[in-house]
Design a protein around this motif. Sequence first.
Motif, PDB file in Angstrom:
ATOM      1  N   VAL A  76       0.831  -1.205   0.000  1.00 36.48           N
ATOM      2  CA  VAL A  76       0.000   0.000   0.000  1.00 36.48           C
ATOM      3  C   VAL A  76       0.866   1.255   0.000  1.00 36.48           C
ATOM      4  O   VAL A  76       0.644   2.188  -0.787  1.00 36.48           O
ATOM      5  CB  VAL A  76      -0.951   0.007   1.210  1.00 36.48           C
ATOM      6  CG1 VAL A  76      -1.576   1.381   1.401  1.00 36.48           C
ATOM      7  CG2 VAL A  76      -2.035  -1.041   1.041  1.00 36.48           C
ATOM      8  N   VAL A  77       1.851   1.303   0.877  1.00 31.65           N
ATOM      9  CA  VAL A  77       2.718   2.480   0.973  1.00 31.65           C
ATOM     10  C   VAL A  77       3.526   2.656  -0.304  1.00 31.65           C
ATOM     11  O   VAL A  77       3.632   3.767  -0.841  1.00 31.65           O
ATOM     12  CB  VAL A  77       3.630   2.387   2.210  1.00 31.65           C
ATOM     13  CG1 VAL A  77       4.644   3.530   2.217  1.00 31.65           C
ATOM     14  CG2 VAL A  77       2.800   2.415   3.490  1.00 31.65           C
ATOM     15  N   ASP A  89       1.034  13.911   2.285  1.00 37.68           N
ATOM     16  CA  ASP A  89       0.824  14.977   3.262  1.00 37.68           C
ATOM     17  C   ASP A  89      -0.013  14.546   4.458  1.00 37.68           C
ATOM     18  O   ASP A  89       0.107  15.121   5.542  1.00 37.68           O
ATOM     19  CB  ASP A  89       0.114  16.167   2.591  1.00 37.68           C
ATOM     20  CG  ASP A  89       0.888  16.703   1.408  1.00 37.68           C
ATOM     21  OD1 ASP A  89       1.928  17.339   1.632  1.00 37.68           O
ATOM     22  OD2 ASP A  89       0.457  16.466   0.259  1.00 37.68           O
ATOM     23  N   VAL A  90      -0.867  13.543   4.243  1.00 39.77           N
ATOM     24  CA  VAL A  90      -1.813  13.153   5.289  1.00 39.77           C
ATOM     25  C   VAL A  90      -1.939  11.636   5.335  1.00 39.77           C
ATOM     26  O   VAL A  90      -2.101  10.987   4.301  1.00 39.77           O
ATOM     27  CB  VAL A  90      -3.218  13.751   5.024  1.00 39.77           C
ATOM     28  CG1 VAL A  90      -4.161  13.416   6.181  1.00 39.77           C
ATOM     29  CG2 VAL A  90      -3.146  15.253   4.795  1.00 39.77           C
ATOM     30  N   LEU A  91      -1.853  11.075   6.526  1.00 43.71           N
ATOM     31  CA  LEU A  91      -2.144   9.657   6.761  1.00 43.71           C
ATOM     32  C   LEU A  91      -3.242   9.576   7.808  1.00 43.71           C
ATOM     33  O   LEU A  91      -3.110  10.140   8.898  1.00 43.71           O
ATOM     34  CB  LEU A  91      -0.907   8.904   7.268  1.00 43.71           C
ATOM     35  CG  LEU A  91      -1.180   7.500   7.828  1.00 43.71           C
ATOM     36  CD1 LEU A  91      -1.660   6.545   6.732  1.00 43.71           C
ATOM     37  CD2 LEU A  91       0.066   6.947   8.525  1.00 43.71           C
ATOM     38  N   LEU A 127       2.981   0.401  11.969  1.00 43.50           N
ATOM     39  CA  LEU A 127       3.758   0.129  10.763  1.00 43.50           C
ATOM     40  C   LEU A 127       3.533   1.186   9.683  1.00 43.50           C
ATOM     41  O   LEU A 127       4.478   1.604   9.006  1.00 43.50           O
ATOM     42  CB  LEU A 127       3.406  -1.258  10.216  1.00 43.50           C
ATOM     43  CG  LEU A 127       3.913  -2.453  11.027  1.00 43.50           C
ATOM     44  CD1 LEU A 127       3.382  -3.760  10.434  1.00 43.50           C
ATOM     45  CD2 LEU A 127       5.447  -2.475  11.055  1.00 43.50           C
ATOM     46  N   LEU A 128       2.294   1.613   9.521  1.00 40.72           N
ATOM     47  CA  LEU A 128       2.002   2.616   8.495  1.00 40.72           C
ATOM     48  C   LEU A 128       2.716   3.933   8.788  1.00 40.72           C
ATOM     49  O   LEU A 128       3.306   4.542   7.889  1.00 40.72           O
ATOM     50  CB  LEU A 128       0.491   2.834   8.395  1.00 40.72           C
ATOM     51  CG  LEU A 128      -0.250   1.783   7.571  1.00 40.72           C
ATOM     52  CD1 LEU A 128      -1.730   1.734   7.942  1.00 40.72           C
ATOM     53  CD2 LEU A 128      -0.087   2.058   6.075  1.00 40.72           C
ATOM     54  N   ILE A 143      -0.610  13.264  10.656  1.00 37.56           N
ATOM     55  CA  ILE A 143      -1.020  11.893  10.931  1.00 37.56           C
ATOM     56  C   ILE A 143      -2.195  11.949  11.897  1.00 37.56           C
ATOM     57  O   ILE A 143      -2.111  12.589  12.952  1.00 37.56           O
ATOM     58  CB  ILE A 143       0.131  11.072  11.523  1.00 37.56           C
ATOM     59  CG1 ILE A 143       1.262  10.920  10.503  1.00 37.56           C
ATOM     60  CG2 ILE A 143      -0.358   9.689  11.979  1.00 37.56           C
ATOM     61  CD1 ILE A 143       2.551  10.369  11.081  1.00 37.56           C
ATOM     62  N   ILE A 144      -3.279  11.288  11.525  1.00 33.37           N
ATOM     63  CA  ILE A 144      -4.488  11.292  12.348  1.00 33.37           C
ATOM     64  C   ILE A 144      -4.892   9.855  12.628  1.00 33.37           C
ATOM     65  O   ILE A 144      -5.145   9.078  11.695  1.00 33.37           O
ATOM     66  CB  ILE A 144      -5.651  12.022  11.637  1.00 33.37           C
ATOM     67  CG1 ILE A 144      -5.213  13.407  11.148  1.00 33.37           C
ATOM     68  CG2 ILE A 144      -6.852  12.125  12.575  1.00 33.37           C
ATOM     69  CD1 ILE A 144      -6.189  14.049  10.177  1.00 33.37           C
TER      70      ILE A 144
END
Length: 253
Positions: A76-77, A89-91, A127-128, A143-144
């Motif tokens: 995925v990454v 910019d956003v995870l 991990l992400l 990161i949220i």
Amino acid sequence: MSRLQGKYALITGASQGLGLQMAIAYAREGAAGIAIMARGTNLLDKARSLVQTAAPAVKVLAIAADVSQPQDIERVVATTLNEFQGRLDVLINNASTIGPSPMPFLLDYPLEDFHTVLNTNLIAPFLLIKKVLPAMIEQGGSIINVTSDAGVTGYPGWGAYGISKFGLEGLSQTWAAELEDSPVRVNWVDPGNMNTAMHRAAEPEEDPSQWADPKDIVDIFVYLASDESKAVHGQRFEAQEADEFESATHEAA
């Protein structure tokens, strides 16, 4: 409607419910690219169409993957960063599983299910974050993590789900502390009771019409992804508490 103009985001668990509504909101707010991922391809394809319809100019990636599997996280990454030319910019760590339903007490909890819940709800966010940080650290990013009141109070019968959210609260605090001097900010949001498939499975005896519609609580997630919240770091939010959100907005300004 351009608070996320030019930004690239990865949202896990985005084929339905809160994750899908966040993706639609991000598209409408001008995001340049949104990667949505979930396990089921049918729902994911429908979600991609809905996001694309909301903003035809946005680049939408639909990635079928199981975040409980480390090799899927790697894929995925890698796919997201390749398609977004190395930028993120956003995870949003939104993917979650409730475990067996009806939820058994811990004494009767199957070990395999316990592992699956923790792998999905706790290990996967760890991990992400670890995998996307190199792409975020230079330009900065948000990161949220999506948490729950079950991660603050131990409710009987909420088993591995509640325990995983307790862990996510600690994980969020630790990442925030370790990234304090970096341009990457970490915050976590408790969305509250929502009318979603997972919540209906968790409490089938309750009336879901009394719970919030996910589309009505996405603004906090837009705010935390936007440059408006650049000064907001290491905070826990309750999405349905308007006073708390307004206070954070005022402080950041």
